[in-house]
Design a protein around this motif. Structure first.
Motif, PDB file in Angstrom:
ATOM      1  N   VAL A   6       0.844  -1.276   0.056  1.00 56.78           N
ATOM      2  CA  VAL A   6       0.055   0.000   0.062  1.00 56.78           C
ATOM      3  C   VAL A   6       0.797   1.328   0.033  1.00 56.78           C
ATOM      4  O   VAL A   6       0.468   2.186  -0.652  1.00 56.78           O
ATOM      5  N   ALA A   7       1.893   1.131   0.733  1.00 58.67           N
ATOM      6  CA  ALA A   7       2.941   2.529   0.647  1.00 58.67           C
ATOM      7  C   ALA A   7       3.429   2.669  -0.660  1.00 58.67           C
ATOM      8  O   ALA A   7       3.566   3.685  -0.944  1.00 58.67           O
ATOM      9  N   ILE A   8       4.000   1.639  -1.244  1.00 59.51           N
ATOM     10  CA  ILE A   8       4.532   1.766  -2.609  1.00 59.51           C
ATOM     11  C   ILE A   8       3.663   2.447  -3.477  1.00 59.51           C
ATOM     12  O   ILE A   8       4.189   3.084  -4.445  1.00 59.51           O
ATOM     13  N   VAL A   9       2.325   2.195  -3.338  1.00 61.68           N
ATOM     14  CA  VAL A   9       1.373   2.551  -4.415  1.00 61.68           C
ATOM     15  C   VAL A   9       0.763   4.311  -3.731  1.00 61.68           C
ATOM     16  O   VAL A   9       0.871   4.999  -4.646  1.00 61.68           O
ATOM     17  N   GLY A  10       0.621   3.976  -2.569  1.00 62.01           N
ATOM     18  CA  GLY A  10       0.078   5.398  -1.862  1.00 62.01           C
ATOM     19  C   GLY A  10       0.922   6.544  -1.860  1.00 62.01           C
ATOM     20  O   GLY A  10       0.630   7.465  -2.422  1.00 62.01           O
ATOM     21  N   ILE A  11       2.174   6.315  -1.622  1.00 63.16           N
ATOM     22  CA  ILE A  11       3.136   7.627  -1.372  1.00 63.16           C
ATOM     23  C   ILE A  11       3.475   8.152  -2.743  1.00 63.16           C
ATOM     24  O   ILE A  11       3.367   9.436  -2.797  1.00 63.16           O
ATOM     25  N   PRO A  12       3.829   7.698  -3.854  1.00 67.35           N
ATOM     26  CA  PRO A  12       3.780   8.245  -5.155  1.00 67.35           C
ATOM     27  C   PRO A  12       2.762   9.012  -5.679  1.00 67.35           C
ATOM     28  O   PRO A  12       2.814   9.980  -6.200  1.00 67.35           O
ATOM     29  N   LEU A  13       1.404   8.148  -5.470  1.00 67.73           N
ATOM     30  CA  LEU A  13       0.120   8.821  -5.590  1.00 67.73           C
ATOM     31  C   LEU A  13       0.086  10.035  -4.860  1.00 67.73           C
ATOM     32  O   LEU A  13      -0.277  11.271  -5.412  1.00 67.73           O
ATOM     33  N   LEU A  14       0.378  10.203  -3.518  1.00 65.38           N
ATOM     34  CA  LEU A  14       0.261  11.339  -2.606  1.00 65.38           C
ATOM     35  C   LEU A  14       1.064  12.476  -3.188  1.00 65.38           C
ATOM     36  O   LEU A  14       0.733  13.519  -3.346  1.00 65.38           O
ATOM     37  N   LEU A  15       2.335  12.015  -3.610  1.00 67.25           N
ATOM     38  CA  LEU A  15       3.167  13.211  -3.947  1.00 67.25           C
ATOM     39  C   LEU A  15       2.697  13.666  -5.363  1.00 67.25           C
ATOM     40  O   LEU A  15       2.870  14.957  -5.610  1.00 67.25           O
ATOM     41  N   TRP A  16       2.243  12.926  -6.389  1.00 64.48           N
ATOM     42  CA  TRP A  16       1.831  13.251  -7.543  1.00 64.48           C
ATOM     43  C   TRP A  16       0.626  14.244  -7.484  1.00 64.48           C
ATOM     44  O   TRP A  16       0.532  15.276  -8.071  1.00 64.48           O
ATOM     45  N   LEU A  17      -0.294  13.827  -6.609  1.00 65.33           N
ATOM     46  CA  LEU A  17      -1.396  14.822  -6.226  1.00 65.33           C
ATOM     47  C   LEU A  17      -1.039  16.213  -5.960  1.00 65.33           C
ATOM     48  O   LEU A  17      -1.456  17.265  -6.080  1.00 65.33           O
ATOM     49  N   ASN A  18      -0.112  16.124  -4.751  1.00 71.83           N
ATOM     50  CA  ASN A  18       0.754  17.527  -4.175  1.00 71.83           C
ATOM     51  C   ASN A  18       1.184  18.051  -5.585  1.00 71.83           C
ATOM     52  O   ASN A  18       1.124  19.544  -5.565  1.00 71.83           O
ATOM     53  N   MET A  19       1.727  17.465  -6.237  1.00 72.00           N
ATOM     54  CA  MET A  19       2.399  18.045  -7.471  1.00 72.00           C
ATOM     55  C   MET A  19       1.456  18.852  -8.377  1.00 72.00           C
ATOM     56  O   MET A  19       1.597  19.759  -9.129  1.00 72.00           O
ATOM     57  N   GLY A 132       3.468  26.465  -2.363  1.00 74.90           N
ATOM     58  CA  GLY A 132       2.490  25.510  -1.644  1.00 74.90           C
ATOM     59  C   GLY A 132       2.785  24.075  -1.702  1.00 74.90           C
ATOM     60  O   GLY A 132       2.804  23.232  -1.029  1.00 74.90           O
ATOM     61  N   GLU A 133       3.503  23.821  -3.090  1.00 76.95           N
ATOM     62  CA  GLU A 133       3.844  22.369  -3.290  1.00 76.95           C
ATOM     63  C   GLU A 133       4.956  22.107  -2.441  1.00 76.95           C
ATOM     64  O   GLU A 133       4.989  20.952  -1.893  1.00 76.95           O
ATOM     65  N   ALA A 134       6.075  22.869  -2.215  1.00 74.82           N
ATOM     66  CA  ALA A 134       7.220  22.722  -1.578  1.00 74.82           C
ATOM     67  C   ALA A 134       6.947  22.712  -0.164  1.00 74.82           C
ATOM     68  O   ALA A 134       7.442  22.071   0.524  1.00 74.82           O
ATOM     69  N   LEU A 135       5.984  23.465   0.337  1.00 76.73           N
ATOM     70  CA  LEU A 135       5.620  23.295   1.744  1.00 76.73           C
ATOM     71  C   LEU A 135       5.057  22.115   2.311  1.00 76.73           C
ATOM     72  O   LEU A 135       5.347  21.348   3.295  1.00 76.73           O
ATOM     73  N   VAL A 136       4.016  21.668   1.215  1.00 75.96           N
ATOM     74  CA  VAL A 136       3.283  20.466   1.549  1.00 75.96           C
ATOM     75  C   VAL A 136       4.460  19.158   1.631  1.00 75.96           C
ATOM     76  O   VAL A 136       4.424  18.265   2.587  1.00 75.96           O
ATOM     77  N   LEU A 137       5.390  19.331   0.693  1.00 76.92           N
ATOM     78  CA  LEU A 137       6.192  18.393   0.617  1.00 76.92           C
ATOM     79  C   LEU A 137       7.246  18.404   1.754  1.00 76.92           C
ATOM     80  O   LEU A 137       7.709  17.178   2.194  1.00 76.92           O
ATOM     81  N   LEU A 138       7.558  19.480   2.232  1.00 78.27           N
ATOM     82  CA  LEU A 138       8.684  19.619   3.406  1.00 78.27           C
ATOM     83  C   LEU A 138       7.870  19.003   4.472  1.00 78.27           C
ATOM     84  O   LEU A 138       8.585  18.208   5.405  1.00 78.27           O
TER      85      LEU A 138
END
Length: 266
Positions: A6-19, A132-138
């Motif tokens: 779930v983490a392998i799929v979920g983390i990239p998806l979360l980062l992509w949505l933030n981007m 905003g993107e960098a702040l959420v990523l931070l």
């Protein structure tokens, strides 16, 4: 393996949505806030008689959409929801009105203000404080690093130097060594973000990372407190191997308002 998958799929998806931001990120926050409201409602039913989830979910959607579109302003939307719940309780005769309103408002306000802060943080324009993107990523990198460092720090050194547990009443496994390792991990992630990610706030990332590391366990402890009071292990099982949204995003929910305040008032 299920947790890792779930983490392998979920983390990239979360980062992509933030981007992507915009409606993509709104969709993410809306989905998380609706599931978290449902989970809080389930927890509250163990101690009180909250209004039907059929009422609470539209109210959550209304508040989150107002955070994005600004129909009537943030505080007016929250005020309208609170007053509506007060009036609705007049017609209900189940259990204690104090307990019903208390349990309902605690969950509804915590979910909506936390995810609302996350949404507004992502909508921040590119300024001296960062995009905003960098702040959420931070924030995400600091939270994840704090969690990983705290886990391995606690496993390797927990109880060897400081015998007293961090917060034994709510979470007996948390150690001071793990807590301190988590702070170090969060600061390290903040340094990496400021050094290698464009838009990350220069000069303020590391202090923000330190503060995130300091307060990060509070989100987990807060959610554990609610679950213990309700007598359940997980808030739900919607995320295979991870429990519910409240289980997985408890730290993000607590840290988002902190970073929002830092960005807008520091």
């Amino acid at each position: 393996m299920q947790r890792v998958a779930v983490a392998i799929v979920g983390i990239p998806l979360l980062l992509w949505l933030n981007m992507q931001g915009g409606l993509y990120f709104l969709g993410l926050v809306l989905a998380l806030s609706l599931m978290a409201t449902w989970e809080f409602w389930r927890l509250a039913t163990h101690r009180a008689h909250p209004p039907s989830v059929v009422i609470l979910l539209p109210l959550t959607a209304f508040v989150q959409l107002d955070f994005y579109y600004g129909f009537i302003g943030y505080w007016e939307a929250i005020l309208a929801v609170v007053m509506l719940l007060y009036v609705l309780e007049i017609w209900r005769n189940q259990g204690s009105q104090f307990m019903n309103l208390g349990a309902t408002l605690v969950g509804l306000l915590y979910v909506n203000l936390s995810f609302g802060a996350l949404l507004r943080l992502r909508l921040s324009e590119t300024t001296g404080e960062g995009s905003g993107e960098a702040l959420v990523l931070l924030m995400l990198l600091c939270v994840w690093a704090a969690d990983i460092f705290a886990y391995f720090g606690g496993r390797g050194f927990g109880g060897k130097f400081i015998k007293k547990r961090l917060f034994a009443r709510i979470s007996p496994k948390k150690t001071w060594e793990g807590y301190l390792a988590g702070i170090a991990g969060s600061a390290l992630a903040a340094w990496a973000c400021s050094a290698y990610i464009s838009g990350c706030p220069d000069g303020r990332a590391i202090p923000a990372g330190l503060l995130i590391g300091v307060v990060a366990p509070a989100g987990d402890l807060l959610e554990s407190m609610f679950k213990r009071d309700a007598g359940v292990k997980d808030s739900s099982g919607v995320i295979p191997g991870h429990g519910g949204v409240l289980d997985r995003f408890d730290t993000v929910m607590f840290v988002s308002p902190l970073l929002y305040f830092l960005v807008h008032h520091w």
